[in-house]
Design an enzyme around this catalytic site. Structure first.
Site, short mmCIF file in Angstrom:
data_model
loop_
_atom_site.label_atom_id
_atom_site.label_comp_id
_atom_site.label_asym_id
_atom_site.label_seq_id
_atom_site.Cartn_x
_atom_site.Cartn_y
_atom_site.Cartn_z
N ARG A 1 0.80 -1.24 0.00
CA ARG A 1 0.00 0.00 0.00
C ARG A 1 0.83 1.28 0.00
O ARG A 1 0.28 2.35 0.24
CB ARG A 1 -0.98 -0.02 1.19
CG ARG A 1 -2.00 -1.14 1.10
CD ARG A 1 -3.14 -1.03 2.09
NE ARG A 1 -4.07 -2.10 1.86
CZ ARG A 1 -3.94 -3.36 2.30
NH1 ARG A 1 -2.91 -3.68 3.05
NH2 ARG A 1 -4.83 -4.28 2.01
N SER B 1 0.36 -8.10 9.02
CA SER B 1 -0.81 -8.78 8.47
C SER B 1 -0.65 -10.28 8.70
O SER B 1 0.44 -10.75 9.01
CB SER B 1 -0.88 -8.63 6.95
OG SER B 1 -0.95 -7.32 6.56
N GLY B 2 -1.73 -10.98 8.42
CA GLY B 2 -1.69 -12.44 8.53
C GLY B 2 -2.61 -12.91 9.63
O GLY B 2 -2.47 -14.02 10.14
N GLY B 3 -3.56 -12.07 10.00
CA GLY B 3 -4.45 -12.36 11.11
C GLY B 3 -5.27 -13.62 10.91
O GLY B 3 -5.60 -14.30 11.88
N TRP C 1 -3.04 -4.63 10.31
CA TRP C 1 -2.60 -4.60 8.91
C TRP C 1 -2.84 -3.32 8.14
O TRP C 1 -2.50 -3.26 6.96
CB TRP C 1 -3.15 -5.79 8.15
CG TRP C 1 -4.64 -5.94 8.08
CD1 TRP C 1 -5.44 -6.50 9.03
CD2 TRP C 1 -5.50 -5.58 7.00
NE1 TRP C 1 -6.74 -6.49 8.60
CE2 TRP C 1 -6.80 -5.94 7.37
CE3 TRP C 1 -5.30 -4.99 5.74
CZ2 TRP C 1 -7.92 -5.73 6.54
CZ3 TRP C 1 -6.40 -4.78 4.92
CH2 TRP C 1 -7.69 -5.15 5.32
N ASN D 1 -9.42 -8.88 13.04
CA ASN D 1 -10.33 -9.86 13.62
C ASN D 1 -9.58 -10.93 14.44
O ASN D 1 -8.44 -11.26 14.16
CB ASN D 1 -11.14 -10.54 12.52
CG ASN D 1 -10.26 -11.25 11.52
OD1 ASN D 1 -9.61 -10.63 10.69
ND2 ASN D 1 -10.19 -12.56 11.60
N ASP E 1 -15.40 -11.94 10.61
CA ASP E 1 -14.21 -11.37 9.96
C ASP E 1 -14.40 -9.88 9.67
O ASP E 1 -13.99 -9.39 8.61
CB ASP E 1 -13.87 -12.14 8.67
CG ASP E 1 -12.54 -11.73 8.07
OD1 ASP E 1 -11.73 -11.11 8.78
OD2 ASP E 1 -12.31 -12.01 6.88
N ASP F 1 -12.95 -7.41 11.14
CA ASP F 1 -11.75 -6.61 11.42
C ASP F 1 -12.12 -5.33 12.18
O ASP F 1 -13.25 -5.13 12.57
CB ASP F 1 -10.98 -6.27 10.14
CG ASP F 1 -10.11 -7.43 9.65
OD1 ASP F 1 -9.03 -7.61 10.21
OD2 ASP F 1 -10.53 -8.16 8.72
N ARG G 1 -15.78 -2.27 8.93
CA ARG G 1 -16.26 -3.39 8.11
C ARG G 1 -17.60 -3.90 8.62
O ARG G 1 -18.39 -4.45 7.86
CB ARG G 1 -15.23 -4.52 8.16
CG ARG G 1 -13.91 -4.21 7.47
CD ARG G 1 -13.67 -5.07 6.25
NE ARG G 1 -13.52 -6.47 6.52
CZ ARG G 1 -12.38 -7.16 6.41
NH1 ARG G 1 -11.27 -6.55 6.09
NH2 ARG G 1 -12.36 -8.47 6.60
O1 PQQ Z 1 -6.21 -10.13 8.90
C1 PQQ Z 1 -5.27 -9.74 8.19
O2 PQQ Z 1 -4.09 -9.74 8.57
C2 PQQ Z 1 -5.61 -9.20 6.83
C3 PQQ Z 1 -4.63 -8.64 6.01
C4 PQQ Z 1 -5.00 -8.09 4.75
C5 PQQ Z 1 -3.89 -7.45 3.97
O3 PQQ Z 1 -2.79 -7.33 4.56
O4 PQQ Z 1 -4.03 -7.02 2.84
C6 PQQ Z 1 -6.37 -8.18 4.37
C7 PQQ Z 1 -7.28 -8.75 5.29
N1 PQQ Z 1 -6.89 -9.25 6.47
C8 PQQ Z 1 -8.69 -8.82 5.03
O5 PQQ Z 1 -9.47 -9.29 5.88
C9 PQQ Z 1 -9.21 -8.32 3.80
O6 PQQ Z 1 -10.43 -8.36 3.55
C10 PQQ Z 1 -8.30 -7.76 2.88
C11 PQQ Z 1 -8.52 -7.23 1.61
C12 PQQ Z 1 -7.30 -6.90 1.14
C13 PQQ Z 1 -6.96 -6.32 -0.16
O7 PQQ Z 1 -5.76 -6.30 -0.50
O8 PQQ Z 1 -7.88 -5.85 -0.87
N2 PQQ Z 1 -6.34 -7.20 2.05
C14 PQQ Z 1 -6.93 -7.72 3.14
#
Ligand code: PQQ
Length: 553
Positions: free
Chosen positions: A131, A190-192, A243, A261, A304, A306, A328
């Site tokens: 990002r 990230s990686g939840g 994240w 989440n 989920d 978040d 969300r």
């Molecule tokens: O729980 C996490 O660590 C995590 C990480 C990410 C991410 O790093 O892009 C997303 C999500 N969750 C997620 O729930 C999600 O809907 C999501 C959409 C996107 C995207 O790139 O459009 N990333 C992520």
């Protein structure tokens, strides 16, 4: 003259103009008054995504034309946006590529391509997204999928230092733009959805990469008082990543950072309790990382939802110092940013998982919409992607409106018992079905939460928002349309199709005194979007890049 020869592709002009690219603390603090640059994720520390620029107006916006285009040369999802310093553009692509570009010509000055491990792929929830980068003093900072922060010289792109923060084989990755706060580089992981991976927010020394502080978002030890909010020691595999990029109030030296989440995502029965600090915004001391206060949007989240989404710092018309947060879970919140108490909550999109709210905007859950083992909970709204996904809203101090991209959809879920395995998805769903999507843009009164205008569309809203003093609001959509609309009515003023979906965030800035508008385009990373999304957009080609628009002369 540039001290290092540029790489020399995309050359539209033979001569190269030196553009000063040092970013001082004063520039970062005063970014809300700086029309020319785009220095933070949310434009300024308040995260308004509002630009003071007014060269592009409601009258002349139809004269916007593409000035130049950069192909990223990668097919994965593109979630990025520009950082702009005195006409130099820094942008990232998926797969952790960074480009430095001359803003007037589109000429590439340097690029950095990280060599990523080959076995990363299956662990990525949402493709190889990134990002964006932070620029501070004479360096550029990126957080990487293989859990490093890398510091590059902002003139040459050469690596100055790298710091490893985790282990990608556990499912931990980094996808978001670092925040520069209190002289430190702050990143969240990230990686939840790959449960063991504890959410953490880390502050690094900008010169050396040494860790100054690191704060975890859920217990890592049974003695933590929050461990009581996770039945049966379920915190051990409880996710709660960090994240998305937070923001900062220099006056109180407070960092605001969102937490994701808890896991397993769809089986709340094995982690009874509020599961702190999942689905919350944290208020942290920027000096030490200590958590001073928090607000939790969805206790014991079963969907989920978040809680990572942005907090926009606004002084509202009742004189309250608030943060505005589109979650969300389908609601927009006004929270007092001094006390952490809720002023009000209103729906953003269709919502049926709550029947109401009790004290301090605590949700009263509709039991029919909680997934269980024995039946499919049908038509739960919003869908897991959210009534609003991660794409950030914008606030205009001119109209005092908040512009929110929303998604109207629902899902069917049945839970199942699941054992946690290292580095693997930990969703605990037997059935997970998405129902068709629509969405749009809504403008909310920032003081009362009333909807002032709404622009429904046939596809979900999948880009961030940009508001300008010229009275024009910009957004992209999943069909590739980059739109401009009036800030007061939402009336459509202009659109351009970039040839694939838009899931990045628009920005605006000047180069040599002229206003430009930038959008990163390419397919989206959304975790389970293929469930419906592939069907909706199977005609689209992949391939991503950045397009820069300016007024035709
Ligand atoms: O729980 C996490 O660590 C995590 C990480 C990410 C991410 O790093 O892009 C997303 C999500 N969750 C997620 O729930 C999600 O809907 C999501 C959409 C996107 C995207 O790139 O459009 N990333 C992520």
């Amino acid at each position: 003259e540039d001290p290092e020869p540029p790489l020399g592709i995309n050359v539209l002009e033979a001569t190269f103009k030196w553009r000063p690219n040092y970013v001082s603390d004063d520039m970062l603090i005063n970014a809300d008054k700086d029309a020319n640059n785009w220095l933070h994720y949310g434009k300024d520390y308040q995260a308004t995504r509002f630009s003071q620029l007014r060269q592009v107006t409601q009258d002349n916006v139809k004269k916007l034309v593409p000035k130049w285009n950069l192909s990223f040369g990668v097919n994965d999802a593109q979630d990025s946006q520009t950082t702009v310093v005195n006409g130099r553009i820094y942008v990232t692509a998926s797969q952790n590529k960074v480009f430095s570009i001359d803003g007037a010509t589109g000429r590439m000055l340097w690029k950095y391509e990280r060599s990523l491990p080959g076995d990363l792929g299956p662990r990525l929830c949402c493709e190889a997204v990134n990002r964006g980068v932070a620029v501070y003093k004479d360096m550029v900072y990126m957080a990487t999928l293989d859990t490093h922060v890398v510091a590059l010289n902002n003139t040459t792109g050469k690596v100055v230092w790298e710091k490893k923060l985790g282990d990608y084989t556990t499912g931990e990755i980094y996808t978001s733009m670092p925040l520069v706060a209190d002289g430190k580089i702050v990143v969240g992981n990230s990686g939840g959805d790959v449960g063991a991976n504890v959410g953490k927010i880390t502050a690094l020394d900008p010169d050396t990469g040494e860790i100054v502080w690191q704060t975890t978002t859920r217990p890592t030890d049974a003695k933590d008082p929050n461990a009581k909010t996770w039945a049966n020691d379920s915190w051990r595999t409880g996710g709660s990543s960090a994240w998305l990029t937070g923001n900062y109030d220099p006056k109180s030296n407070t960092i605001y950072w969102g937490v994701g989440n808890p896991t397993p995502d769809f089986d709340p029965s094995v982690r009874k309790g509020d599961n702190l600090y999942s689905n919350s915004t944290l208020m942290m001391d920027a000096r030490t990382g200590k958590i001073k206060n928090h607000f939790q949007y969805t206790p014991n989240d079963a969907w989920d939802y978040d809680g990572n989404n942005e907090t926009i710092l606004v002084d509202d018309e009742k004189g309250r110092k608030v943060w505005l947060h589109g979650d969300r879970n389908g609601h927009l919140y006004s929270i007092d940013r001094v006390t952490g108490k809720c002023n009000w909550v209103v729906p953003i999109a269709r919502v049926n998982w709550v029947t109401g709210f009790s004290d301090n905007c605590r949700p009263i859950v509709n039991p029919e919409k909680v997934p269980g083992y024995d039946k499919i909970a049908k038509d739960i709204a919003p869908i897991l992607d959210g009534g609003k996904e991660w794409h950030p809203a914008a606030y205009s101090p001119k109209t005092k409106l908040l512009y929110v991209p929303y998604i109207d959809s629902s899902m069917d879920i049945q839970a199942k018992k699941m054992e946690w395995k290292r580095g693997e998805w930990f969703l605990s769903s037997k059935v997970l079905k998405a129902n068709p999507y629509t969405g749009g843009i809504k403008a909310f009164n920032a003081t009362t939460g009333e909807v002032v205008w709404s622009r429904p569309q046939s596809t979900p809203a999948t880009s961030g928002m940009l508001a300008t003093a010229g009275g024009v609001v910009f957004a992209g959509d999943a069909e590739g349309w980059f739109h401009a609309m009036r800030d007061d009515t939402g009336e459509a003023l202009w659109r351009f199709n970039v040839g694939t979906g838009i899931h990045g965030n628009p920005t605006t800035f000047t180069v040599d005194g002229k206003q430009y508008v930038a959008i990163v385009y390419g397919p989206g990373g959304g975790s389970l979007w293929p469930l419906v999304y592939d069907e909706l957009f199977k005609h689209q080609n992949r391939g991503g890049g950045m397009m820069i628009f300016g007024l035709s002369e």
